[in-house]
Motif scaffolding. Structure first.
Motif, PDB file in Angstrom:
ATOM      1  N   TYR A 133       0.956  -1.095  -0.037  1.00 14.09           N
ATOM      2  CA  TYR A 133      -0.217  -0.142  -0.077  1.00 14.09           C
ATOM      3  C   TYR A 133       0.792   1.284  -0.004  1.00 14.09           C
ATOM      4  O   TYR A 133       0.345   2.382  -0.528  1.00 14.09           O
ATOM      5  N   GLY A 134       2.039   1.201   0.744  1.00 11.52           N
ATOM      6  CA  GLY A 134       2.892   2.446   0.475  1.00 11.52           C
ATOM      7  C   GLY A 134       3.126   2.634  -0.897  1.00 11.52           C
ATOM      8  O   GLY A 134       3.438   3.754  -1.304  1.00 11.52           O
ATOM      9  N   ALA A 135       3.729   1.342  -1.664  1.00 14.88           N
ATOM     10  CA  ALA A 135       3.991   1.805  -3.043  1.00 14.88           C
ATOM     11  C   ALA A 135       2.664   2.151  -4.050  1.00 14.88           C
ATOM     12  O   ALA A 135       3.025   3.122  -4.840  1.00 14.88           O
ATOM     13  N   GLU A 136       1.536   1.856  -3.434  1.00 16.32           N
ATOM     14  CA  GLU A 136       0.348   2.287  -4.206  1.00 16.32           C
ATOM     15  C   GLU A 136       0.234   3.719  -3.836  1.00 16.32           C
ATOM     16  O   GLU A 136      -0.246   4.586  -4.863  1.00 16.32           O
ATOM     17  N   ALA A 137       0.233   4.240  -2.768  1.00 16.74           N
ATOM     18  CA  ALA A 137       0.285   5.534  -2.406  1.00 16.74           C
ATOM     19  C   ALA A 137       1.221   6.404  -3.228  1.00 16.74           C
ATOM     20  O   ALA A 137       0.911   7.509  -3.717  1.00 16.74           O
ATOM     21  N   LYS A 138       2.494   5.954  -3.426  1.00 20.31           N
ATOM     22  CA  LYS A 138       3.271   6.644  -4.160  1.00 20.31           C
ATOM     23  C   LYS A 138       3.025   6.773  -5.514  1.00 20.31           C
ATOM     24  O   LYS A 138       3.159   7.806  -6.455  1.00 20.31           O
ATOM     25  N   ARG A 139       2.534   5.734  -6.185  1.00 26.64           N
ATOM     26  CA  ARG A 139       1.988   5.628  -7.338  1.00 26.64           C
ATOM     27  C   ARG A 139       0.861   6.496  -7.706  1.00 26.64           C
ATOM     28  O   ARG A 139       0.835   7.438  -8.884  1.00 26.64           O
ATOM     29  N   LEU A 140      -0.012   6.728  -6.694  1.00 31.68           N
ATOM     30  CA  LEU A 140      -1.002   7.629  -6.965  1.00 31.68           C
ATOM     31  C   LEU A 140      -0.503   9.340  -6.813  1.00 31.68           C
ATOM     32  O   LEU A 140      -1.062  10.144  -7.415  1.00 31.68           O
TER      33      LEU A 140
END
Length: 230
Positions: A133-140
């Motif tokens: 989820y940290g990676a997804e937050a950064k992607r967003l």
């Protein structure tokens, strides 16, 4: 007549307090302490059957009849329609605003929320959840940066409800280990919105109840916020 706002000082709660301030609508705040389990009280469930805040009751709704609404995105659309403010009349522009509002509702809120859960509130550290989820937050953040490189605001040239919905989440980027040096267009956007007086007033919402960053949850708070109730 004032709108009744049922809320707690979280990013989702700030969306609506900011919108009400921006649109100049009078409102009365009713605290829904999600750590104490207020969201499960029968009177609140009549307004928000999904036991989530924010929710509103507008005694002067369509046709002069009371209207209750839950889901922050639906509330923002309603307030924009009610006031005619932050509601572009050009259909294509309006749908662009709605598109980015849905992006926040379906992406930013859930993904940043899950990142925060695994990083700060889970009873045990699960590295997969933190990384996922940290990676997804950064992607967003990257998606937002690319959009804001081409446009002053998420919906286009004008500030609108998509920005009001997204700002309370992205302004907390440092909590998630995301530095805006990598996302300069998001930083420009955050700074511009944070400087707005109505936004500053909206962020005063129940400020005495804001949880300090990193403060642990009690077992009762964790059960009320993340347990199996209702």
């Amino acid at each position: 007549m004032a709108i009744d706002l049922y809320v707690w000082p979280t990013p989702n709660g700030y969306k609506v307090s900011i919108a009400l301030e921006e649109m100049g609508l009078p409102y009365t705040v009713h605290a829904v302490n999600i750590g104490a389990g207020d969201q499960f009280k029968p009177d609140f469930l009549k307004i928000s059957p999904n036991n989530r805040m924010p929710a509103i009751v507008d005694s002067d709704g369509p046709g002069g009849k009371p209207l209750s609404l839950f889901e922050s995105g639906a509330i923002l659309i309603y307030l924009a329609e009610k006031t005619g403010k932050f509601r572009p009349q050009d259909p294509a522009t309006w749908y662009t605003h709605l598109q980015w509002l849905m992006w926040q509702m379906g992406g930013v809120g859930p993904m940043f929320g899950q990142a925060g859960h695994f990083m700060f509130y889970a009873p045990e550290k699960i590295q997969y959840g933190i990384d996922r989820y940290g990676a997804e937050a950064k992607r967003l953040m990257k998606v937002a940066n690319e959009r804001l490189a081409a446009s002053a605001y998420l919906g286009g040239d004008e500030y609108g409800i998509a920005d009001m919905a997204t700002f309370p989440w992205l302004r907390l980027h440092e909590r998630y280990g995301i530095e805006t040096a990598e996302f300069p267009h998001v930083k420009r956007w955050i700074d511009a919105i944070a400087a707005r007086p109505a936004v500053q007033r909206g962020l005063e919402l129940l400020k005495e109840n804001v949880r300090p960053a990193g403060q642990s949850l009690t077992d009762a708070e964790r059960e009320n916020m993340f347990g199996k109730k209702r």
